[in-house]
Each structure stands twice: as structure tokens, then as C-alpha cells.
Design a protein around this motif. Structure first.
Motif: not given
Lengths: 112, 115
Positions: B103-115
Motif C-alpha cells: 500500500p501507498q502512504h500519502f502525505g497531507d498534500g499541497t493545495r495549489l491555487s493559481i490566480l
């Protein structure tokens, strides 16, 4: 190439209702099967996995899944859902030595 | 035991800027994966590495995207130049190897917003 289908995009249940989320895959050989859960604003976490042996797999938080090879299915079940089970659920398939293929996810909303 | 660590958690930037997302896999894990998650397309595998070597980058959307893994404990995903349609949550995951049943273990993620 393998694919994973989750036909229910959004499921809404009341607390204490029973849950079954469908997952079908297309791959003719041996596979490993997973269910991941993603709570709002969080990362994916492993709920349960199937490699071999007993096709009924018990996971965390009272979840279980049954592998039915003849139906290429790995449905997720829980006898009685709670409000805290509100999340998105992803089925994933991995043939040996290959990367995971994820389904499109099922959003579960449990009403208090 | 530290899990997969991603930085930054959130990034907001103007289109045209370069964006670099970082990931530190779990120590001892040989495989690293970059995913993008959007409402429209769900969870997409962009690229994965095994022993620091890119194995499959067929999910990388275009040449503006590049990923590197200079060593076993660090990977970057770069977007240059960024566009509004790149807005998404980017997850990094690691697993002991790409063999059977890992199984893969995931990080918390990066929420990216490009304006």
C-alpha cells in the motif's frame, strides 16, 4: 491496462444505516485490492487491503470488503455508519509489480 | 514515526510563476508517487519513481511539469510556467517498493491555487 469503476459517485445515508460501496475492476490476472478513505481536508488513508486468502477482509473502523473474483468486484461494507464516516472512499487495484490504479471515488455523506 | 512530508501545505501564486512542490518520503521506502486531485478529474497519477529513477511519467500533463528525485529522501514537482488550470491538491505518496501488495502512504498534500 487495468481500470477501476466506482459507480456510485455520491451516497447519502442516515446514521445507523448499512453501507455498501461498489468497486469493479478490469484485469484478468492476479491483483491486490485496496480501499482508501479521505476525510475532508485530509490525505488518503488505507482502510483495508486484500492480497490473498480469505476473500472477506476486515479493516479499520468496522469496515470490511469482500473480493468476488468471478465478478471482478471488491465492495466495501459497514453494517452501521456514523456521522464521522462522512468522507470520500477510493477503491484501488494493483497488479503485481505495477502501480495502483484508483477509482474515481465515492463521496459518502452520513446525516446525523 | 514520521509519515510522508509535503511542503508547502498551501500555495497561492499568480499565473506564469514557477511553483515547486516538495516531498520527503518515509525512510526506507523505495517508491515515490506524485498525484493530482481535482473535482473534475479525481485522483490522477502524474509520475512515479523507483529507487530514485522515474519509471512512468505518462501522467504528466505537459512539458510545463517536471519532477526530480535527486536522492532517496527528497523529490520535487515543478510547474513552470503555472496556469490557473493547474490549481489542484497535489499528493505525494511512498511505498516500500512497487512489488506485490504494497500500500501507498500519502502525505497531507499541497493545495495549489493559481490566480
Amino acid at each position: 491496462a487495468q481500470s477501476v469503476s466506482q459507480h456510485n459517485h455520491h451516497v447519502i445515508l442516515s446514521e445507523a444505516a448499512s453501507l455498501e460501496l461498489g468497486c469493479n475492476y478490469s484485469y484478468g490476472g492476479t491483483v491486490n485490492l485496496f480501499w482508501y478513505v479521505q476525510y475532508p481536508g485530509q490525505h488518503l488513508q488505507l482502510l483495508l487491503k486484500y492480497f490473498s486468502g480469505d476473500p472477506l477482509v476486515k479493516g479499520i473502523k468496522g469496515f470490511e470488503a469482500e473480493f468476488i473474483k468471478s465478478k471482478f468486484s471488491f465492495n466495501l461494507r459497514k453494517p452501521s455508519v456514523q456521522w464521522s464516516d462522512t468522507a470520500e472512499y477510493f477503491c484501488a487495484v494493483s497488479p503485481p509489480a505495477r502501480q495502483l490504479t484508483f477509482g474515481s471515488g465515492t463521496q459518502l455523506t452520513v446525516l446525523p | 514515526d514520521a509519515g510522508v512530508i509535503q511542503s508547502p501545505r498551501h500555495e497561492v501564486t499568480e499565473m506564469g510563476q514557477e511553483v515547486t512542490l516538495r516531498c520527503k518520503p518515509i525512510s526506507g521506502h523505495n517508491s515515490l508517487f506524485w498525484y493530482r486531485q481535482t473535482m473534475m478529474r479525481g485522483l490522477e497519477l502524474l509520475i512515479y519513481f523507483n529507487n530514485n529513477v522515474p519509471i512512468d511519467d505518462s501522467g504528466m500533463p505537459e512539458d510545463r511539469f517536471s519532477a526530480k528525485m535527486p536522492n532517496a529522501s527528497f523529490s520535487t514537482l515543478k510547474i513552470q510556467p503555472s496556469e490557473p488550470r493547474d490549481s489542484a491538491v497535489y499528493f505525494c505518496a511512498s511505498s516500500p517498493n512497487t512489488g506485490r501488495g504494497q500500500p501507498q502512504h500519502f502525505g497531507d498534500g499541497t493545495r495549489l491555487s493559481i490566480l
